[in-house]
Design an enzyme around this catalytic site. Structure first.
Site, PDB file in Angstrom:
ATOM      1  N   ALA A 125      36.466   1.562   0.239  1.00  0.00           N
ATOM      2  CA  ALA A 125      35.830   2.715   0.876  1.00  0.00           C
ATOM      3  C   ALA A 125      35.331   2.408   2.281  1.00  0.00           C
ATOM      4  O   ALA A 125      34.666   3.241   2.896  1.00  0.00           O
ATOM      5  CB  ALA A 125      34.676   3.209   0.011  1.00  0.00           C
ATOM      6  N   ASN A 204      36.051  -6.173  -7.178  1.00  0.00           N
ATOM      7  CA  ASN A 204      36.212  -4.945  -6.407  1.00  0.00           C
ATOM      8  C   ASN A 204      36.467  -5.267  -4.937  1.00  0.00           C
ATOM      9  O   ASN A 204      35.763  -6.066  -4.341  1.00  0.00           O
ATOM     10  CB  ASN A 204      34.984  -4.052  -6.552  1.00  0.00           C
ATOM     11  CG  ASN A 204      34.740  -3.652  -7.998  1.00  0.00           C
ATOM     12  OD1 ASN A 204      33.753  -4.040  -8.613  1.00  0.00           O
ATOM     13  ND2 ASN A 204      35.665  -2.901  -8.558  1.00  0.00           N
ATOM     14  N   ASP A 258      25.204  -1.756  -5.255  1.00  0.00           N
ATOM     15  CA  ASP A 258      26.148  -1.158  -4.310  1.00  0.00           C
ATOM     16  C   ASP A 258      25.895   0.350  -4.214  1.00  0.00           C
ATOM     17  O   ASP A 258      26.807   1.145  -3.986  1.00  0.00           O
ATOM     18  CB  ASP A 258      27.591  -1.445  -4.715  1.00  0.00           C
ATOM     19  CG  ASP A 258      28.601  -1.167  -3.604  1.00  0.00           C
ATOM     20  OD1 ASP A 258      28.199  -1.141  -2.422  1.00  0.00           O
ATOM     21  OD2 ASP A 258      29.788  -0.932  -3.914  1.00  0.00           O
TER      22      ASP A 258
END
Length: 368
Positions: A125, A204, A258
């Site tokens: 992202a 991730n 996060d």
């Protein structure tokens, strides 16, 4: 003197007893079989958080940052880094200047730059418009300006200049983290050898592991680095969370949120680093490609999820407090319920839900 009774979670054990506080400091931890059912854990230490309660750290706005920190404090996070995403240098510089007073006041423990020195292939992202190769010149200016405010920088170790940047950070007392990386196993190990001590949200934003090329996941798990784990049951399956925690152990794994500004807020449309994010049923995804975009997690929920995944409460508390405090060089101040440390603690009920939060000996009200 203040006395707080309950089942006290200490390194490796849960003991019935009470804490004796002298102002902001824990004076004594005493066993007491009449302690009651409340569970007392150290205040949470979040190494990786972008915002919460409708407020963000990512724009460099100190008012927003203070409100985001207050939201997470209500959920038990007594120490946290303000994490930015990949940004132009001007924003990075302005954020350091704006957040320096907050760091000095103890509202935040400092700034974490998640980018812009990240892999385009694994940017997730992160806004690809702002990605660039690591720059010691930029880092030097930020570290000098911050006077200790810059505490962690995430870098992809395979990029040109990355190892020099990691070494620079190490030499200046800033935590270098390996993240958003397409590195090989060897490149990851080289990053650790250069001075990286953290893996940014393990699994991730990383090349997936493969039995013939273990990549950054195994490179980090088999190193000395502390591995961040987002325990929201979305970024990681509970089985993978438990596997990573067992593999590296509680001394080398840290629960992180996060979290973004949508944490604690209704489903809808939000912004992250200039990109539209759609939040539906707790899951935040980029509008343009569906990539997971941060989380809506708080540290109290992360602790509950870790325990539900089969991690013992003492180990989960170490992952939420003790280990991340050590990463930041704060082990002699906070991160455990021991005499001489700051009275940062969370009182939980039997279901591990927050009842009360104390920071530096002062109670704060939980947030919804």
């Amino acid at each position: 003197m203040t006395h707080i009774s309950g089942r006290i979670v200490r390194p490796g054990a849960v003991v019935p007893g009470h804490l004796v506080l002298d102002g902001p400091v824990i004076l004594e931890v005493a066993e007491d079989n009449r302690a009651g059912d409340d569970i007392i854990v150290p205040g949470f230490v979040d190494l990786h958080c972008h915002g919460g309660g409708g407020h963000t750290f990512t724009t460099g706005d100190p008012v927003e940052a203070g409100l985001a920190a207050a939201f997470h404090l209500g959920h038990g996070t007594t120490t946290m880094l303000a994490s930015l995403v990949s940004s132009p240098f001007d924003l990075m510089r302005d954020a350091v200047a704006a957040y320096l007073p907050l760091a000095r006041a103890g509202v935040i423990a400092g700034v974490h730059f998640e980018g812009p020195y990240l892999s385009g292939a694994r940017c997730g992202a992160q806004n690809p418009e702002f990605l660039r190769d690591p720059s010691v010149e930029e880092l030097s200016a930020l570290v000098k300006l911050g006077e200790g405010t810059v505490r962690m920088v995430s870098i992809a170790p395979e990029l040109p200049g990355a190892l020099d940047a990691i070494a620079f950070l190490r030499e200046h007392g800033v935590v270098a983290a390996i993240g958003h990386t397409d590195a090989s196993y060897a490149e990851t190990q080289a990053g650790v050898a250069a001075g990286a001590t953290v893996g940014t949200h393990l699994f991730n934003g990383m090349r997936p592991l493969h039995h013939r090329e273990p990549g950054p996941v195994v490179g980090l798990l088999s190193s000395t680095a502390v591995c961040e784990l987002i325990a929201d049951n979305i970024h990681l399956h509970p089985g993978m969370l438990a596997f990573a925690a067992r593999s590296a152990g509680p001394d080398r794994t840290a629960l992180v949120t996060d979290a973004m500004d949508a944490t604690g807020m209704p489903d809808g449309t939000y912004d992250l680093g200039g990109q539209e994010v759609i939040v539906a049923d707790r899951v935040a995804r980029l509008a343009r490609n569906g990539s997971i975009a941060g989380s809506t997690l708080t540290m109290d929920v992360a602790l509950r999820n870790a325990v539900a995944a089969g991690i013992s409460l003492p180990d989960a508390a170490a992952m939420a407090s003790t280990t991340p405090a050590r990463v930041l060089g704060l082990a002699e101040q906070t991160g455990a319920l021991e005499a001489g440390l700051r009275a940062d603690l969370v009182v939980l009920d039997a279901d591990l839900r927050v009842k009360r939060v104390m920071r530096s000996g002062t109670w704060v009200e939980p947030t919804s």
